[in-house]
Design a protein around this motif. Structure first.
Motif, PDB file in Angstrom:
ATOM      1  N   ALA A   1      64.986  49.363  78.328  1.00 11.07           N
ATOM      2  CA  ALA A   1      63.958  50.445  78.216  1.00 11.07           C
ATOM      3  C   ALA A   1      64.085  51.636  78.333  1.00 11.07           C
ATOM      4  N   ILE A   2      64.656  51.735  79.493  1.00 10.54           N
ATOM      5  CA  ILE A   2      64.734  53.240  80.272  1.00 10.54           C
ATOM      6  C   ILE A   2      65.928  53.846  79.299  1.00 10.54           C
ATOM      7  N   ILE A   3      66.826  53.155  78.942  1.00  9.29           N
ATOM      8  CA  ILE A   3      67.914  53.834  78.248  1.00  9.29           C
ATOM      9  C   ILE A   3      67.216  54.538  76.817  1.00  9.29           C
TER      10      ILE A   3
ATOM     11  N   GLU B   1      74.615  54.053  89.135  1.00  8.38           N
ATOM     12  CA  GLU B   1      73.952  54.770  90.085  1.00  8.38           C
ATOM     13  C   GLU B   1      72.897  55.429  89.217  1.00  8.38           C
ATOM     14  N   TRP B   2      73.220  56.031  88.177  1.00 10.30           N
ATOM     15  CA  TRP B   2      72.167  57.021  87.537  1.00 10.30           C
ATOM     16  C   TRP B   2      71.165  55.889  86.978  1.00 10.30           C
ATOM     17  N   LEU B   3      71.279  54.801  86.449  1.00  7.43           N
ATOM     18  CA  LEU B   3      70.210  54.089  86.221  1.00  7.43           C
ATOM     19  C   LEU B   3      69.356  53.528  87.329  1.00  7.43           C
ATOM     20  N   ALA B   4      70.167  53.404  88.391  1.00 11.34           N
ATOM     21  CA  ALA B   4      69.481  52.864  89.803  1.00 11.34           C
ATOM     22  C   ALA B   4      68.086  54.029  90.035  1.00 11.34           C
TER      23      ALA B   4
ATOM     24  N   ARG C   1      65.313  54.363  87.768  1.00 12.53           N
ATOM     25  CA  ARG C   1      64.383  53.349  87.892  1.00 12.53           C
ATOM     26  C   ARG C   1      63.363  53.747  89.146  1.00 12.53           C
ATOM     27  N   LYS C   2      63.785  54.481  89.921  1.00 12.76           N
ATOM     28  CA  LYS C   2      63.006  54.996  91.121  1.00 12.76           C
ATOM     29  C   LYS C   2      62.146  56.108  90.661  1.00 12.76           C
ATOM     30  N   THR C   3      62.717  56.872  89.379  1.00 17.69           N
ATOM     31  CA  THR C   3      61.627  58.217  88.926  1.00 17.69           C
ATOM     32  C   THR C   3      60.987  57.626  87.649  1.00 17.69           C
TER      33      THR C   3
ATOM     34  N   GLU D   1      56.249  48.969  90.441  1.00 19.58           N
ATOM     35  CA  GLU D   1      57.517  48.629  90.947  1.00 19.58           C
ATOM     36  C   GLU D   1      58.095  49.815  91.507  1.00 19.58           C
ATOM     37  N   LYS D   2      58.788  49.834  92.460  1.00 15.84           N
ATOM     38  CA  LYS D   2      59.755  51.006  93.144  1.00 15.84           C
ATOM     39  C   LYS D   2      61.024  50.306  93.490  1.00 15.84           C
TER      40      LYS D   2
END
Length: 335
Positions: A75-77, A301-304, A307-309, A330-331
């Motif tokens: 979903a983020i992608i 790393e970019w995906l992680a 997820r934080k932002t 969720e964080k």
């Protein structure tokens, strides 16, 4: 009787609606996108196939949580791809398939499908379903993620650590003959002729050089007396896979047994030299391998970080319990 039919009809409608609502129950909300139970069910089998290629740190927790994490990442992608105006329509998919066929020198789609099934050990339809994501990932790697190319030190370190995998280069002489027809007598005649040449050559290696320089030799290197001068096995494998395999079994200064190559010709080879493949011969291959590894780690790393932002609300009770989430917002913690 009519009232009874209506009651049963209404009960059926209610049951159907409840089943529909169950399938469309929202498990998570990622930005402006929601993930439903139905999408989760559809994602399970896809995840099982794809997870074999994922790094170990992406396989924590139960299958249920792993699948939901997988869908959250997808979903983020999708969200970032939309921000970058990356669109994957049917024409884009067709173009990507054609590009991959061209790169492999394949003109027949059915042959390409068979190769995809062999490479990915999954149905072709499943590979097609995942292709839009692969296209988006490739585009985002160019637009949002720019890993540095591997250094010379990285290349040499990998080469020194993996010399056994890189293999060897061979200098060898070959003599090749094809039967005039497919009769058993003709096959036996050619086989025996090469065995006789082998026996004489083992007593006098110069005899083999003389025969291999003759007009009957069908080797691609007949102009040089059948001599193939220092070629890496992985390069030879592209055109003569059986010969490449035989060379790895024959030591320097020795003759092979008579064998049939990939073109059904009878062959005999003499190994004149063998050495580890020099780094210069495999530099580009190692560079490409290391760069793909860097791409993948940079992507993770970019995906992680995304997820934080990114606003992620978890509603699924199983995921909440397993990951000890007290706040549905969720964080993401990669550890």
């Amino acid at each position: 009787m009519r009232r009874l039919v209506i009651i049963f009809f209404c009960l059926g409608m209610i049951t159907g609606l409840l089943a529909y609502e169950s399938l469309n129950q929202v498990l998570a909300i990622v930005g402006t996108k929601s993930i439903s139970q139905l999408e989760y069910e559809q994602g399970v089998e896809r995840y099982k196939q794809i997870s074999k290629y994922m790094p170990p740190n992406r396989k924590k927790g139960s299958l249920h949580s792993q699948v939901l994490d997988f869908l959250i990442d997808r979903a983020i992608i999708d969200i970032v791809a939309e921000e970058e105006s990356i669109q994957v329509n049917e024409k884009r998919i067709e173009a990507e398939i054609q590009k991959r066929m061209d790169s492999q020198g394949i003109t027949d789609l059915e042959q390409f499908k068979k190769i995809i099934v062999q490479q990915y050990n999954a149905p072709y339809e499943q590979w097609i379903d995942d292709l839009p994501f692969q296209i988006k990932k490739s585009q985002l790697l160019q637009l949002r993620i720019t890993p540095a190319p591997p250094s010379e030190q990285d290349i040499l370190a990998w080469y020194n650590k993996n010399k056994a995998k890189v293999g060897f280069e061979f200098k060898f002489r070959e003599f090749v003959l094809s039967p005039l027809n497919s009769s058993v007598d003709e096959e036996q005649k050619i086989f025996q002729e090469l065995n006789d040449i082998r026996a004489k050559s083992m007593k006098d290696p110069s005899f083999f050089k003389l025969v291999a320089s003759g007009p009957r030799n069908e080797s691609r290197s007949k102009s040089s007396g059948g001599l193939v001068n220092w070629i890496a096995t992985f390069e030879l494998y592209k055109t003569q896979p059986i010969t490449a395999s035989i060379l790895n079994q024959v030591g320097p200064g020795k003759f092979s047994d008579v064998f049939r190559d990939d073109r059904k010709r009878y062959c005999l080879v003499f190994v004149e030299g063998m050495r580890p493949t020099p780094v210069d011969s495999v530099r580009k291959g190692i560079q490409g391998l290391l760069y793909r590894e860097k791409e993948q780690s940079s992507f993770e790393e970019w995906l992680a970080g995304m997820r934080k932002t990114t606003s992620i609300t978890i509603i699924d009770p199983v995921y909440i319990k397993e990951n000890n989430i007290t706040n549905p917002e969720e964080k993401y913690n990669p550890d």
